[in-house]
Design a protein around this motif. Sequence first.
Motif, PDB file in Angstrom:
ATOM      1  N   GLN A 132       0.755  -1.280  -0.061  1.00 52.99           N
ATOM      2  CA  GLN A 132       0.116  -0.027  -0.031  1.00 52.99           C
ATOM      3  C   GLN A 132       0.665   1.262   0.126  1.00 52.99           C
ATOM      4  OE1 GLN A 132      -3.086   0.043   3.048  1.00 52.99           O
ATOM      5  NE2 GLN A 132      -2.565   2.380   3.263  1.00 52.99           N
ATOM      6  N   ALA A 133       1.817   1.129   0.543  1.00 50.47           N
ATOM      7  CA  ALA A 133       2.815   2.147   0.736  1.00 50.47           C
ATOM      8  C   ALA A 133       4.335   1.628   0.546  1.00 50.47           C
ATOM      9  CB  ALA A 133       2.870   3.243   1.912  1.00 50.47           C
ATOM     10  N   GLY A 136       3.303  -2.040   4.118  1.00 49.80           N
ATOM     11  CA  GLY A 136       4.315  -1.044   3.987  1.00 49.80           C
ATOM     12  C   GLY A 136       5.431  -1.588   3.873  1.00 49.80           C
ATOM     13  N   LEU A 137       6.284  -1.014   3.159  1.00 49.86           N
ATOM     14  CA  LEU A 137       7.531  -1.552   2.896  1.00 49.86           C
ATOM     15  C   LEU A 137       8.672  -0.218   2.446  1.00 49.86           C
ATOM     16  CD1 LEU A 137       9.229  -4.045   1.746  1.00 49.86           C
ATOM     17  CD2 LEU A 137       8.647  -3.617  -0.588  1.00 49.86           C
ATOM     18  N   ARG A 153       3.049   4.925   7.702  1.00 49.33           N
ATOM     19  CA  ARG A 153       2.356   4.277   9.022  1.00 49.33           C
ATOM     20  C   ARG A 153       1.026   3.772   8.724  1.00 49.33           C
ATOM     21  NH1 ARG A 153       3.370   7.117  14.197  1.00 49.33           N
ATOM     22  NH2 ARG A 153       3.662   8.719  13.071  1.00 49.33           N
ATOM     23  N   ALA A 154       0.169   4.234   7.795  1.00 46.12           N
ATOM     24  CA  ALA A 154      -1.102   3.680   7.628  1.00 46.12           C
ATOM     25  C   ALA A 154      -0.945   2.501   6.902  1.00 46.12           C
ATOM     26  CB  ALA A 154      -1.948   4.709   6.542  1.00 46.12           C
ATOM     27  N   ALA A 155       0.068   2.380   6.121  1.00 48.52           N
ATOM     28  CA  ALA A 155       0.229   1.063   5.276  1.00 48.52           C
ATOM     29  C   ALA A 155       0.677  -0.133   6.296  1.00 48.52           C
ATOM     30  CB  ALA A 155       1.203   1.103   4.222  1.00 48.52           C
ATOM     31  N   GLY A 156       1.582   0.494   7.047  1.00 50.22           N
ATOM     32  CA  GLY A 156       2.179  -0.442   8.244  1.00 50.22           C
ATOM     33  C   GLY A 156       1.299  -1.046   9.054  1.00 50.22           C
ATOM     34  N   LEU A 165       4.676  11.531   3.412  1.00 47.88           N
ATOM     35  CA  LEU A 165       5.315  10.149   3.293  1.00 47.88           C
ATOM     36  C   LEU A 165       5.029   9.220   4.401  1.00 47.88           C
ATOM     37  CD1 LEU A 165       7.080   8.106   2.007  1.00 47.88           C
ATOM     38  CD2 LEU A 165       9.022   9.897   2.137  1.00 47.88           C
ATOM     39  N   ALA A 166       5.525   9.610   5.778  1.00 49.84           N
ATOM     40  CA  ALA A 166       5.522   9.099   7.010  1.00 49.84           C
ATOM     41  C   ALA A 166       4.280   8.649   7.407  1.00 49.84           C
ATOM     42  CB  ALA A 166       6.164  10.167   8.064  1.00 49.84           C
TER      43      ALA A 166
END
Lengths: 820, 175
Positions: free
Chosen positions: A376-377, A478-479, A470-473, A465-466
């Motif tokens: 996702q991010a 997230g990667l 975080r949302a993807a994490g 970006l952060a």
Amino acid sequence: MAEQISIEIDGRTCEAAAGEMIIAVADREGIPIPRFCYHEKLSIAANCRMCLVEAEAGGRPFPKPVPACATPVAEGMKVQTRSAKALDAQRGTMEFLLINHPLDCPICDQGGECELQDVSMGYGEDVSRFSERKRVVKDEDLGPLIATDMTRCIHCTRCVRFGAEIAGVRELGATGRGEDMRIGTYVESAVAHELSGNVIDLCPVGALTSKPYRFTARAWELTSEEGIAPHDAVGSNLYLHIRGEQVMRVHPRDNEPVNETWISDRDRFSYEGLSSDTRLTEPLRKRADGTWEALDWQAALHLTADVLRGSDPDQIGWLMAPNATLEEAYLAQRLLRGLGGRHIDTRLRRQDFRGDRADPAVPWLGLPIAELERQQAVLVVGSDIRQEQPLLAHRLRKAVLDDAAVSFLNPYELALTHPARQLTAPPGRLSVRLAAVARALSASAEGAAGSLISGAQPAEAETRLAEELRAAGEQGRGLVLLGALAEADPDYTLLKELAYLVADAAGCRLGFLPVAANSVGAALAGAAPHLGPGAQALEAPGLDALAMITEPRQTYVLWGLSPELDLFDPSRAREALAGAAQVIGCSAFRTPDLEAACDILLPIAAFAETSGTFVNAEGRWQRFQGAVPPAGDARPGWKVLRVLGNILELDGFHYSSGKQVHDELAALCAQTRGGGAQVCDGGTQPDNARRGDYGLKQPLPAPDGLMRVGNVPIYAGDQTVRAAPALQHTPLAEPLALHLHPDTAAGLGLADGDAAEVAQGERHTVVPVVIDDAVAPGAARVPAAVPGSGVLGPAMGPIAVAKADASQLAATQMLGGQPA
Amino acid sequence: MSFRTAPLAVVHDVDKSTLLTPELRAEIDRHVGKYPPEWKQSAVMPALTLVQEHNGGWLTQDLMDQVAAYLDMPEVAVYEVATFYAMYDLEPVGRHKICVCNSISCMLGGAEALLEHVEARHGVAPGETSKDGKFTLKEFECLGACRHAPVVMVDQEYHECVTRDGIDKIISKLD
Ligand code: SF4
Ligand code: FES
Ligand code: FES
């Protein structure tokens, strides 16, 4: 999951998912339906009408035949693919398609493997009722890879859809109307895309064919062997098409989790390098007067063994290309360590090895390749990903099309085919911007990373970006990835530490983009100064690739590389090699820099000529067989090492096959699994966890002048691809030049097209200036690994630039990039 | 995803306020406003028509590229539209366009004879422009007035049931 329904095709009951097209169900069931425009990986155009079938739904027949590729199935649907009505429709379509087709199969390269030819055998008539004049279409020049015969085009638009959907560059289109419709660019331009060759496979007729292969063989003269691509870390699966003892061309072999059905142009056309006249074909010894003398293998191997035996083991430096096979890497380190040596490395384009102790034993992608597209991010730090790993770039693009947010932090902005956030900073300063992202995630740390973070001021881009990470994490999608430009950075260790902090704070995974086909394998094999076989950490590490040059050795072994193009600091490498007592070159190619440096040259088999294994970015072990005999007297590398091991009377070198070498290492890797290396055969490793703290006290001082960005252009990365002529003539093959941001250039008084002298320490040359606002201010992009770059110094490091006289430029170019 | 919705191939990093003219941009914007924002490219046909009128009846490659940039489309997608439809001209034209319908009804109604007549009498074949630059003769697909074939469109004006004399008269009246 779509609802499961059942339909009937040709009387056979088939399971299908609601909404699937008839043709997809039929394909799964192995029921043939002719088609031209349909392709599993492309959107549906339904414009060729070859797939017409008869169908009924709910007991009511459709009034007309329907296109199987564009008709979704419904419960209880009955399909007839071979009824009189269906066949009649298919024959009718065939007749229309052939009206304007030149029927020039005898002089067409596609003959014998042409979808049109095959289908017309089944559905065409032997006599044409069309006696009018046929249309003729002018060919366009699409560059050195793709040959065009547009009169043969049947307007299926697969190539157009490939461009728009897969490549992401809509350069081809269908202009004109009716009789005048044609496929082309309208404005004659060479197609410049790293995946462009796939249209050759997609084109169902002979309109788009391979230019290098053209008219060299017929499909029925070829045999097909399986292979694995030797360049990037994807390890694309290949078919090597062979006539006699020569690889005539390369096609993709479908492997959904690895390369899907595509290959990059690099993997497709690099085979040309195999028959280059720069191949090294016999063992050679340099005479005292600098001329070469041919030897037989027996003599050459004994000579080599004598050199190795006669050297102080601590004085042997073994530099190995990261696309040497797993077996070669394993035997090389066994041989060297068997002699008591310690200095072996494949990480040739790196300068900062401070992280070796804390790095994960086997830095790898961190997730299966196919999962890239489900992120996702993603934050990519230091990678010109389209050039480094074309098919991973394609996966990321798919993620973006699926609404992922992808960001890049690089010394220059990339030309991308999808929306992305791009942050730039010159080498050595990337860490500052990465620290700002860490700060926005409230990460904290000690030492260098900590001081950078606390001093950072996230701008809006870093904050956004952060948040995305975080949302993807939180979704587990997230990667953070580190690529080759990060790896070459002077502060790579700090970048890694910050990347870990960002990934941890955002709950993202961290991955590495291994540079070459067997970078992961080299770590597993222990071809690294700090790792033993099975990637076990060593107590007393040897010298890394750069230290072997900066602390010169007496004896060198260069394996599969050209020192001026494959090493981080070519100038220092040249000095170190010149000062050595003995240099042994094991190579498939004979390049001027190797000839200058070496005392003994041993010809080893190139890609496709040897069996071996590559471990790709996701940790997949892919073993392959030699498909053609090695050129001339060359021998597979692993056999050369086996014999050397025996001559040197080292234990356990009595392998009877390459497979045995592979199995021995695989068993070792399985054993060390618990011991921190966390590797396994064929699978992936659980994480990229650090083994310790990087413990950096201070960031490097900010560079006070320009920093060189020595990126490795797509067709410059290894010996084989550099010897492949067609690729070298594409627009993507960059020449040596100085690329500057307009502001940087203005400050230096340079304009586009000027000549500039670039100097690194004592080393300098004159190059043309290119103004390019993609380059970060303060950075000077001067590619590495391209002809002429060997006279320069570190790929990433300080560089001085001054205006030069245009006549000097002409002089350097005449000398092939060597300084006057 | 289809290739119609695939993200832009060419990112046009031009300042849109430097494209075309302010008046043209305002007119195009009016058409863009009729479609959802992500379907800006739906306005390509009216945009090309406006730009063509402004340029004396024909489109240059540069103008098509500007339309592409203004609507965030790949250039080739604009070329596709401009080469498909008969109402766009990609070469210089005369002051007027005489468009003779060549589709089925008009063909049966004598359109071919009209074309031959113009060629014999005025020396202008389909696709050509008269020497004095007065008019360009074009063949057109069905003009949608088949009931009164043959149909000739002169600039924006329809003429129905046109005879040879009729077309001579039309031509003589043009300035
Ligand atoms: S060139 Fe080949 S792939 Fe492209 S539209 Fe024509 S037939 Fe199809
Ligand atoms: S394959 Fe179905 S219309 Fe072309
Ligand atoms: S056929 Fe001429 S107007 Fe329709």
